[in-house]
Design a protein around this motif. Structure first.
Motif, PDB file in Angstrom:
ATOM      1  N   LYS A  60       0.829  -1.205   0.000  1.00  0.00           N
ATOM      2  CA  LYS A  60       0.000   0.000   0.000  1.00  0.00           C
ATOM      3  C   LYS A  60       0.863   1.253   0.000  1.00  0.00           C
ATOM      4  O   LYS A  60       0.584   2.235  -0.701  1.00  0.00           O
ATOM      5  CB  LYS A  60      -0.908  -0.029   1.234  1.00  0.00           C
ATOM      6  N   CYS A  92      -7.329  -6.740  -1.744  1.00  0.00           N
ATOM      7  CA  CYS A  92      -7.273  -6.128  -0.416  1.00  0.00           C
ATOM      8  C   CYS A  92      -7.838  -4.704  -0.439  1.00  0.00           C
ATOM      9  O   CYS A  92      -8.513  -4.282   0.517  1.00  0.00           O
ATOM     10  CB  CYS A  92      -5.832  -6.098   0.098  1.00  0.00           C
ATOM     11  N   GLU A  96     -11.102  -3.183   1.630  1.00  0.00           N
ATOM     12  CA  GLU A  96     -11.087  -1.960   2.446  1.00  0.00           C
ATOM     13  C   GLU A  96     -12.244  -1.029   2.076  1.00  0.00           C
ATOM     14  O   GLU A  96     -12.836  -0.390   2.955  1.00  0.00           O
ATOM     15  CB  GLU A  96      -9.756  -1.237   2.279  1.00  0.00           C
ATOM     16  N   LYS A  99     -15.404  -2.595   3.623  1.00  0.00           N
ATOM     17  CA  LYS A  99     -15.486  -2.409   5.084  1.00  0.00           C
ATOM     18  C   LYS A  99     -15.501  -0.931   5.473  1.00  0.00           C
ATOM     19  O   LYS A  99     -15.618  -0.600   6.657  1.00  0.00           O
ATOM     20  CB  LYS A  99     -14.302  -3.103   5.759  1.00  0.00           C
ATOM     21  N   ASN A 101     -13.037   0.981   5.453  1.00  0.00           N
ATOM     22  CA  ASN A 101     -11.765   1.401   6.047  1.00  0.00           C
ATOM     23  C   ASN A 101     -11.161   2.530   5.212  1.00  0.00           C
ATOM     24  O   ASN A 101     -10.424   3.377   5.724  1.00  0.00           O
ATOM     25  CB  ASN A 101     -10.786   0.229   6.107  1.00  0.00           C
TER      26      ASN A 101
END
Length: 243
Positions: A60, A92, A96, A99, A101
Motif C-alpha cells: 500500500k 485487499c 477496504e 469495510k 476502512n
C-alpha cells in the motif's frame, strides 16, 4: 457445482457491472464482486493463495503514491508488476472499500481527480483498477476461458456468451497490439475489431457478418492469426443464434 469457466465468467460479469454502474451504486457492486469470490471455490482458492504471504501494508505504501513538487501535491496509483501481487493488492483494496476502512469518495478525489467530477474519477478508477483485475483473472484462467463453446447454445445463457465475447475481444485486441504487424495496418485492424465488437453489442447481424469477413481477411493478409480467433468467431456465431 458450476465449472471453473462458469465461475470465472460470472466474476468477469460482476466486474463489468461494477464498471458500468452509476457511481452511487459502486460500493454495492464491490460487495457483490467480493461475494462472487466467496461463492466461487476456484476464485476463492486463487485469492487465498495470492494473499497468503502478501504484505498489504508494505504494498500500500508503494502503490498509493503522493508526491510534492514544491508547489502542488499529487497522488496516483502504481499497481504491482506481477499478476499475483496485483491480484492481491486489488483484492485487499476492494475489501477496504467494502469495510469502509477507506472511503471510496475520498479515494477517488485523491488518486483519480481527473476533471473534478465523480463520474470522470470513477471511470478512471475502473479503467485502472477494475480492468486490471479483469485482465489478470483472464490471464490466470486463459486455458479454461479458451475452451470451445458447444455449437448447440440452447442451454447457454446469453449473459454468459456476452461475458465470454468480452474476454475474447479483449484477448484478440491484446494479441494484435503485441503483433509485429506494421503500425498503420495494426491501427486499421484494431478499428475493424472495435467496429465488430460494437456491431455485436448492437445486434446488427448483417454488419457483424461483413466485419467478420473483413477481419478474417485482415488477419490472413497480415499473417497474424491468433490462437483465439477461431473461438472468437464461434462465440460470435453462437451469439447471433440468440438474436
Amino acid at each position: 457445482m458450476s465449472s471453473t469457466r462458469e465461475q470465472v465468467l460470472s466474476f468477469l460479469d460482476k466486474c463489468e457491472e461494477l464498471k458500468k454502474c452509476k457511481f452511487i451504486m459502486a460500493t454495492t457492486k464491490i460487495k457483490d464482486l467480493l461475494k462472487c469470490v466467496v461463492n466461487c471455490p476456484d476464485l476463492y482458492r486463487l485469492f487465498e493463495a495470492v494473499t497468503k504471504d502478501f504484505n498489504y501494508l508494505s504494498a500500500k505504501s508503494q502503490c498509493l503514491v503522493t508526491v510534492n513538487d514544491g508547489v502542488f501535491t499529487r497522488s496516483y496509483v502504481v499497481l504491482p508488476q506481477t499478476v499475483g501481487q496485483r491480484l492481491a493488492f486489488i483484492f485487499c483494496l476492494l475489501v477496504e472499500f467494502d469495510k469502509d476502512n477507506i472511503n471510496l469518495n475520498d479515494f477517488l478525489r485523491q488518486y483519480f481527480p481527473e476533471d473534478g467530477s465523480y463520474f470522470a474519477s470513477y471511470q478512471a478508477f475502473c479503467n485502472t483498477i477494475v480492468k486490471s483485475l479483469q485482465d489478470c483473472i483472464s490471464q490466470v484462467f486463459r486455458e479454461e476461458l479458451s475452451m470451445p463453446v458447444p455449437a448447440d447454445v440452447s442451454g447457454v445463457k446469453t449473459g454468459e456468451l456476452v461475458s465470454a465475447l468480452g474476454v475474447a475481444f479483449s484477448q484478440e485486441e491484446q494479441f494484435l497490439k503485441n503483433s509485429s504487424v506494421i503500425e498503420e495496418d495494426k491501427q486499421n485492424g484494431l478499428k475493424i475489431l472495435s467496429a465488430l465488437a460494437k456491431s455485436v453489442k448492437a445486434g446488427n447481424v448483417e454488419l457483424i457478418d461483413a466485419l467478420v469477413c473483413g477481419y478474417t481477411y485482415f488477419v490472413l493478409n497480415n499473417n497474424c492469426v491468433s490462437d483465439a480467433i477461431e473461438e472468437l468467431v464461434e462465440l460470435i456465431e453462437a451469439y447471433e443464434k440468440t438474436l
